[in-house]
Design a protein around this motif. Sequence first.
Motif, PDB file in Angstrom:
ATOM      1  N   UNK A 146      -8.183   7.789   0.128  1.00  0.00           N
ATOM      2  CA  UNK A 146      -7.285   8.937   0.821  1.00  0.00           C
ATOM      3  C   UNK A 146      -7.328   9.757   0.097  1.00  0.00           C
ATOM      4  N   UNK A 147      -6.940  11.461   0.806  1.00  0.00           N
ATOM      5  CA  UNK A 147      -6.629  12.363   0.067  1.00  0.00           C
ATOM      6  C   UNK A 147      -5.488  12.971   0.223  1.00  0.00           C
ATOM      7  N   UNK A 148      -4.641  12.649  -1.446  1.00  0.00           N
ATOM      8  CA  UNK A 148      -3.071  13.377  -0.769  1.00  0.00           C
ATOM      9  C   UNK A 148      -3.296  14.651  -1.905  1.00  0.00           C
ATOM     10  N   UNK A 149      -2.552  15.770  -1.155  1.00  0.00           N
ATOM     11  CA  UNK A 149      -2.934  17.114  -0.924  1.00  0.00           C
ATOM     12  C   UNK A 149      -2.476  18.068  -2.534  1.00  0.00           C
ATOM     13  N   UNK A 150      -2.844  18.569  -3.291  1.00  0.00           N
ATOM     14  CA  UNK A 150      -1.857  19.173  -4.336  1.00  0.00           C
ATOM     15  C   UNK A 150      -1.007  20.509  -3.927  1.00  0.00           C
ATOM     16  N   UNK A 151      -0.265  19.986  -3.455  1.00  0.00           N
ATOM     17  CA  UNK A 151       0.948  20.795  -3.331  1.00  0.00           C
ATOM     18  C   UNK A 151       1.683  22.122  -3.757  1.00  0.00           C
ATOM     19  N   UNK A 152       1.372  21.399  -5.456  1.00  0.00           N
ATOM     20  CA  UNK A 152       2.103  22.147  -6.411  1.00  0.00           C
ATOM     21  C   UNK A 152       1.003  23.380  -6.163  1.00  0.00           C
ATOM     22  N   UNK A 153       0.103  23.651  -6.391  1.00  0.00           N
ATOM     23  CA  UNK A 153      -1.068  24.876  -6.000  1.00  0.00           C
ATOM     24  C   UNK A 153      -0.753  25.899  -5.131  1.00  0.00           C
ATOM     25  N   UNK A 154      -1.068  24.798  -3.945  1.00  0.00           N
ATOM     26  CA  UNK A 154      -0.455  25.253  -2.760  1.00  0.00           C
ATOM     27  C   UNK A 154       1.092  26.000  -2.534  1.00  0.00           C
ATOM     28  N   UNK A 204      -3.946  17.675   8.762  1.00  0.00           N
ATOM     29  CA  UNK A 204      -4.899  16.711   8.735  1.00  0.00           C
ATOM     30  C   UNK A 204      -4.875  14.936   7.559  1.00  0.00           C
ATOM     31  N   UNK A 205      -5.180  13.735   8.077  1.00  0.00           N
ATOM     32  CA  UNK A 205      -4.982  12.804   7.375  1.00  0.00           C
ATOM     33  C   UNK A 205      -7.321  12.909   6.705  1.00  0.00           C
ATOM     34  N   UNK A 216       2.990  15.769   2.885  1.00  0.00           N
ATOM     35  CA  UNK A 216       2.622  15.095   1.917  1.00  0.00           C
ATOM     36  C   UNK A 216       1.292  13.868   1.991  1.00  0.00           C
ATOM     37  N   UNK A 217       0.909  13.518   2.845  1.00  0.00           N
ATOM     38  CA  UNK A 217      -0.350  12.654   3.084  1.00  0.00           C
ATOM     39  C   UNK A 217      -1.114  13.538   4.094  1.00  0.00           C
ATOM     40  N   UNK A 277       0.699  -1.230  -0.172  1.00  0.00           N
ATOM     41  CA  UNK A 277      -0.515  -0.269   0.427  1.00  0.00           C
ATOM     42  C   UNK A 277       0.520   1.247  -0.249  1.00  0.00           C
ATOM     43  N   UNK A 278       1.932   1.122   1.039  1.00  0.00           N
ATOM     44  CA  UNK A 278       3.152   2.187   0.998  1.00  0.00           C
ATOM     45  C   UNK A 278       3.706   2.523   0.089  1.00  0.00           C
ATOM     46  N   UNK A 279       3.767   1.563  -0.313  1.00  0.00           N
ATOM     47  CA  UNK A 279       4.961   1.401  -2.171  1.00  0.00           C
ATOM     48  C   UNK A 279       3.865   2.486  -3.071  1.00  0.00           C
ATOM     49  N   UNK A 280       2.460   1.768  -3.301  1.00  0.00           N
ATOM     50  CA  UNK A 280       1.972   2.420  -4.299  1.00  0.00           C
ATOM     51  C   UNK A 280       1.548   4.167  -3.666  1.00  0.00           C
ATOM     52  N   UNK A 281       1.644   4.032  -2.360  1.00  0.00           N
ATOM     53  CA  UNK A 281       1.161   5.656  -2.637  1.00  0.00           C
ATOM     54  C   UNK A 281       2.330   6.707  -2.563  1.00  0.00           C
ATOM     55  N   UNK A 282       3.438   5.966  -2.516  1.00  0.00           N
ATOM     56  CA  UNK A 282       4.947   6.677  -2.876  1.00  0.00           C
ATOM     57  C   UNK A 282       4.914   6.609  -4.260  1.00  0.00           C
ATOM     58  N   UNK A 283       4.680   5.423  -4.900  1.00  0.00           N
ATOM     59  CA  UNK A 283       4.901   5.940  -7.037  1.00  0.00           C
ATOM     60  C   UNK A 283       4.153   6.686  -7.510  1.00  0.00           C
ATOM     61  N   UNK A 284       2.875   7.202  -6.474  1.00  0.00           N
ATOM     62  CA  UNK A 284       1.495   8.150  -6.984  1.00  0.00           C
ATOM     63  C   UNK A 284       2.594   9.040  -6.595  1.00  0.00           C
ATOM     64  N   UNK A 285       3.087  10.208  -5.321  1.00  0.00           N
ATOM     65  CA  UNK A 285       3.373  10.655  -4.935  1.00  0.00           C
ATOM     66  C   UNK A 285       4.868  11.353  -6.195  1.00  0.00           C
TER      67      UNK A 285
END
Length: 361
Positions: A101-109, A349-350, A130-131, A2-10
Amino acid sequence: MKYLYLLLCLSFSTQAQFVLDKSPNLHGSFSVDSQALCQVAKNTVAYMQQYPEDSFAVHAGNQVIEQATLARVKKTLSYVCQMPLQSLTLDGLKQHFDFYHWLPDKTQANKLAKASDNQVKKRLLTQIPEQQIFLTKYYSKLLKGSEVQTKEFNQALYALPFDEQGLTIEQALQQKDHLTRFKYTRQQIIGGVLNKQKLAKPLVWISEQALHDVLLQGTGVLDVNGKRRYFNVHRNNGINYDYTLGKTEQARYWYFAEVEGVLGYGTDIENKIPIAADVAFAGNVKQLGLGKLFLIQFETSKTPSVHLGVLADQGGAFDNNLFQLDWLKSSYFGWKDYFQANKHFPDYAKAWLLLKKADSK
């Protein structure tokens, strides 16, 4: 995995994503006012069913998550009211809902942080994890005021200008070049242009500081002669909220209407959604779609905490913003008493988007 998938997404994208979390790590205290949550859910579904033509808000989400069909969102909200009390636990939620799980748009932030001269805002936006999302809080403004203008209470909450009374939003937009509402900035109105020219009716008089606060919060609560009265934003002057500016610098101005209670999203004052503290969020309705059920989890100085709420409100700060939710709290006179009551809540918050499982009874 699961965490590998999240890291790949990021690693491939810094845009906002909603990733299916088959084993959400939920922990901490969890309590919810089930009646209030159900009522906000019902009110939101009622709006969605009554105004399907509102393409700004009534949709499944603009390329946010394929699984979030409009029908499934409505079923999720309806199920909130059907759930037995014994299912309103963290394990019960995992049994009956899919978690994204909502991973935020840090680019816009980060882009907004660079453009802002407000050092606090710059820091908060830059440090979004990041998360986790940026979790702000808003409240209905308790007001001290007067039915007549005084030296202390020298600013009014104005009703819609006289030349727009009786016009629908569509009719007003067709005549915007000639209407009072679109002519003046907040600073011009504070300077007295409406009152001097008798262009709009003052509903109640408050201080200038209170005016800036209630324009930001959207709802004012005032005790007048022993009666509690509510005032909600009605229509604005057409100037966009500028995320890089502080509240007193904003040119955006809202006209108000007297209402029955605290209200959330709606195209006009007559159809705004009644909402309640702790079980309602404001956010990017345009991209997320109205009625999304969110669960937030965060650490406090006291204990880990989990909360549920419905996306039933929005604001100018959420334009092109998929890194933030605004959590409705109670009513306060101002920053000091709000901060005293809520200082233990963190800035991040998560967050998970919850959708009812297809096979959940």
